[in-house]
Scaffold this active site. Structure first.
Site, PDB file in Angstrom:
ATOM      1  N   ASP A 184      -9.246  -4.199   1.216  1.00  0.00           N
ATOM      2  CA  ASP A 184      -9.238  -3.474  -0.014  1.00  0.00           C
ATOM      3  C   ASP A 184     -10.368  -3.599  -0.902  1.00  0.00           C
ATOM      4  O   ASP A 184     -11.101  -2.752  -1.462  1.00  0.00           O
ATOM      5  CB  ASP A 184      -7.814  -3.801  -0.502  1.00  0.00           C
ATOM      6  CG  ASP A 184      -7.515  -2.880  -1.895  1.00  0.00           C
ATOM      7  OD1 ASP A 184      -8.310  -1.906  -2.117  1.00  0.00           O
ATOM      8  OD2 ASP A 184      -6.446  -3.113  -2.453  1.00  0.00           O
ATOM      9  N   TYR A 226       0.736  -6.846   1.296  1.00  0.00           N
ATOM     10  CA  TYR A 226       1.315  -5.444   1.107  1.00  0.00           C
ATOM     11  C   TYR A 226       2.544  -5.272   1.497  1.00  0.00           C
ATOM     12  O   TYR A 226       3.297  -3.999   1.167  1.00  0.00           O
ATOM     13  CB  TYR A 226       0.365  -4.277   1.416  1.00  0.00           C
ATOM     14  CG  TYR A 226      -1.068  -4.516   0.648  1.00  0.00           C
ATOM     15  CD1 TYR A 226      -1.982  -5.348   0.973  1.00  0.00           C
ATOM     16  CD2 TYR A 226      -1.306  -3.544  -0.126  1.00  0.00           C
ATOM     17  CE1 TYR A 226      -3.189  -5.342   0.105  1.00  0.00           C
ATOM     18  CE2 TYR A 226      -2.782  -3.432  -0.826  1.00  0.00           C
ATOM     19  CZ  TYR A 226      -3.572  -4.521  -0.719  1.00  0.00           C
ATOM     20  OH  TYR A 226      -4.682  -4.479  -1.378  1.00  0.00           O
TER      21      TYR A 226
END
Ligand code: NAP
Length: 481
Positions: A232, A128
């Site tokens: 996630d 990310y």
């Protein structure tokens, strides 16, 4: 009692409906809070602000240190950045905390298993970081950044949370068997940090097995700490075990600021219809009130919500499609039930979480000895492995470095291993090592080799091969000895 101010970002799509419901319930509970309403997301992009988060909103969060946030969209064509990621990074909210608990009255295939866990997902590092390159026209690369500092913060946070909630077991879920240095760094740091929490059992689990066990034996988990991408995925999986996105709360915790929000997004298909389930954001508000030390109000709202779901037949359409109530009717019912005690529900012990103290200075991990033992030079070439290898052997003849091997998509292709014929692309990692096995590569020698390679081939990236205190700082290719 002095009122505490909360930044309220209503968000996009169903955001105003769910945050509006949470706000009404918090106010009805008598919690001593007031709101500062701020914008972010689609409306801001449309006003031409490509960050999606205006200065006033940033200043409000800085001032209040606590925010309740609805979901934010990143509309295509108005801005490239995600307003969510901007907020997360700006305030370094490094822990994404997602409790997953079975609620009485919400029927799932796992009902009765007493699922009650918290997933602690590292929230700012990993893939990310968004560092991506097209290395050749057909080969993309993304950098997975994992730091010791980031691992220490998230591991300590997970243990502190376990301590505050009286939990006894923390699993660290990684893919360290494959990504030995990146995912392995969380495993290693977790094992070091665990020694400071002797009363809590610490276990490592490979992430794919963790996904499997979450479905087979979800009740065996208590706290799971994991890297950003793993977290996630498994946190969405886990929320599905207890009833889905409509009831999954979350928080983003940093040293200074904490932002509370449901796991779900703006659900544009049901926005404005008055049917969205506000449970996830109500539960996120409960987490928020606890974070603010307003435990009694948090407990009162949690009891009323669980009472409503467990002991009345009043549910939104995602939980009861045959006989649904609207978002407003559900909210009214929760307000009506404030002060009632839910059956079969125990409020978890909830002491304040002691935030890990991590040095604010830049983290410089010191070593006694370091050595550069070679370099990987990445080359784009239409040649086959043998032709490229022979060319590089020749080019490096009078260099202090020799070509050790070439790999393609991670597999050694030169010197060729037995009869292997891997599928290759035009992206070659050419590993050069020092002829003097005890020496240290000098920049001038590397530069001179690269200059020579550059006359014959197109190189696009170089990575020095380092050794820290005798430990290799790079991994081997498949097949490399
Ligand atoms: P989503 O908004 O979470 O919705 C997926 C589906 O789940 C909805 O269409 C709805 O499905 C159901 N759902 C979600 N929340 C619900 C609730 N509270 N009550 C009842 N049903 C609910 O995911 P998405 O459609 O992938 O994303 C939409 C937008 O949200 C995207 O722009 C995305 O980037 C953004 N997003 C933002 C955040 C955030 O701000 N943190 C997080 C995720 C996504 P049915 O009605 O069809 O069953």
């Amino acid at each position: 009692m002095l009122k505490k101010t909360i930044t309220l970002i209503e968000g996009d799509g169903v955001g105003p409906e769910v945050t509006g419901a949470a706000r009404r319930i918090i106010e009805a509970s008598g919690a001593p809070v007031e709101w500062e309403i701020c914008l972010a997301g689609a409306k801001v992009f449309k006003m031409g602000d490509s960050s999606g988060v205006p200065e006033e909103t940033i200043n409000s969060i800085k001032r209040n240190k606590v925010a309740l946030k609805g979901p934010l969209e990143t509309p295509v064509g108005f801005g490239e950045k995600s307003a969510n990621v901007t907020i997360r990074k700006l305030f370094e909210t490094y822990a994404n905390v997602r409790p997953v608990r079975e609620i009485p009255g919400i029927q799932t295939p796992f009902s009765g298993r007493h699922i009650d866990m918290v997933i602690v997902r590292e929230n700012v590092e990993d893939l990310y970081a968004g560092i991506e390159y097209m290395q050749t026209p057909g080969v993309a690369q993304g950098l997975k950044i994992i730091t010791r500092k980031g691992c220490e913060k998230i591991a300590r946070y997970a243990f502190e949370l376990a301590r505050a909630e009286g939990r006894k077991l923390v699993h660290c879920a990684t893919k360290s068997n494959i990504m030995k240095l990146t995912e392995g760094l969380l495993k290693k740091t977790f094992e070091e940090v665990a020694k400071d929490y002797p009363e809590i059992e610490a276990k490592h689990i490979i992430i794919d097995n963790c996904a499997h066990q979450l479905v087979i034996k979800p009740e065996a988990f208590d706290v799971i700490v994991t890297t950003n991408l793993n977290g996630d995925i498994i946190s969405d999986l886990a929320s599905g075990l207890v009833g889905g996105l409509g009831i999954a709360p979350g928080s983003n915790i940093g040293d200074e600021v904490a932002i509370f929000e449901a796991v779900h997004g703006s659900a544009p298909d049901i926005a404005g219809k008055g049917i969205v389930n506000p449970t996830a954001v109500i539960l996120s508000s409960v987490l928020m009130l606890r974070h603010m030390g307003l435990f009694d109000y948090a407990n009162k709202i949690e009891e009323a919500l669980v009472y409503t779901l467990g002991e009345t037949n009043i549910k939104t359409s995602d939980l009861d499609p045959k006989n649904p109530v609207s978002t407003t009717e559900f909210t009214d019912e929760v307000i009506k039930n404030l002060g009632k005690k839910a059956k079969d529900w125990e409020i978890r012990s909830c002491k304040p979480i002691k935030m890990p103290v991590v040095d604010k200075n830049p983290d410089m991990v010191k070593v006694e000895n370091r050595r550069v033992v070679g370099a990987d030079i990445f080359i784009e070439s239409d040649l086959d492995a043998n032709a490229l290898g022979k060319s590089l052997d020749e080019i490096s003849l009078d260099s202090t470095l020799s070509l050790k091997m070439i790999s393609n998509r991670g597999v050694q292709v030169y010197p060729q291993i037995a009869d292997q014929k891997p599928d290759v692309v035009d992206h070659w990692r050419c590993r050069f090592t020092l002829d003097d096995v005890k020496g240290c590569l000098q920049d001038i020698d590397l530069a001179s080799l690269m200059a020579k390679i550059g006359t014959a081939h197109r190189w696009m990236h170089v990575e020095k091969l380092k050794e820290f205190d005798g430990h290799s700082g790079f991994t081997k290719a498949q097949g490399e000895n």
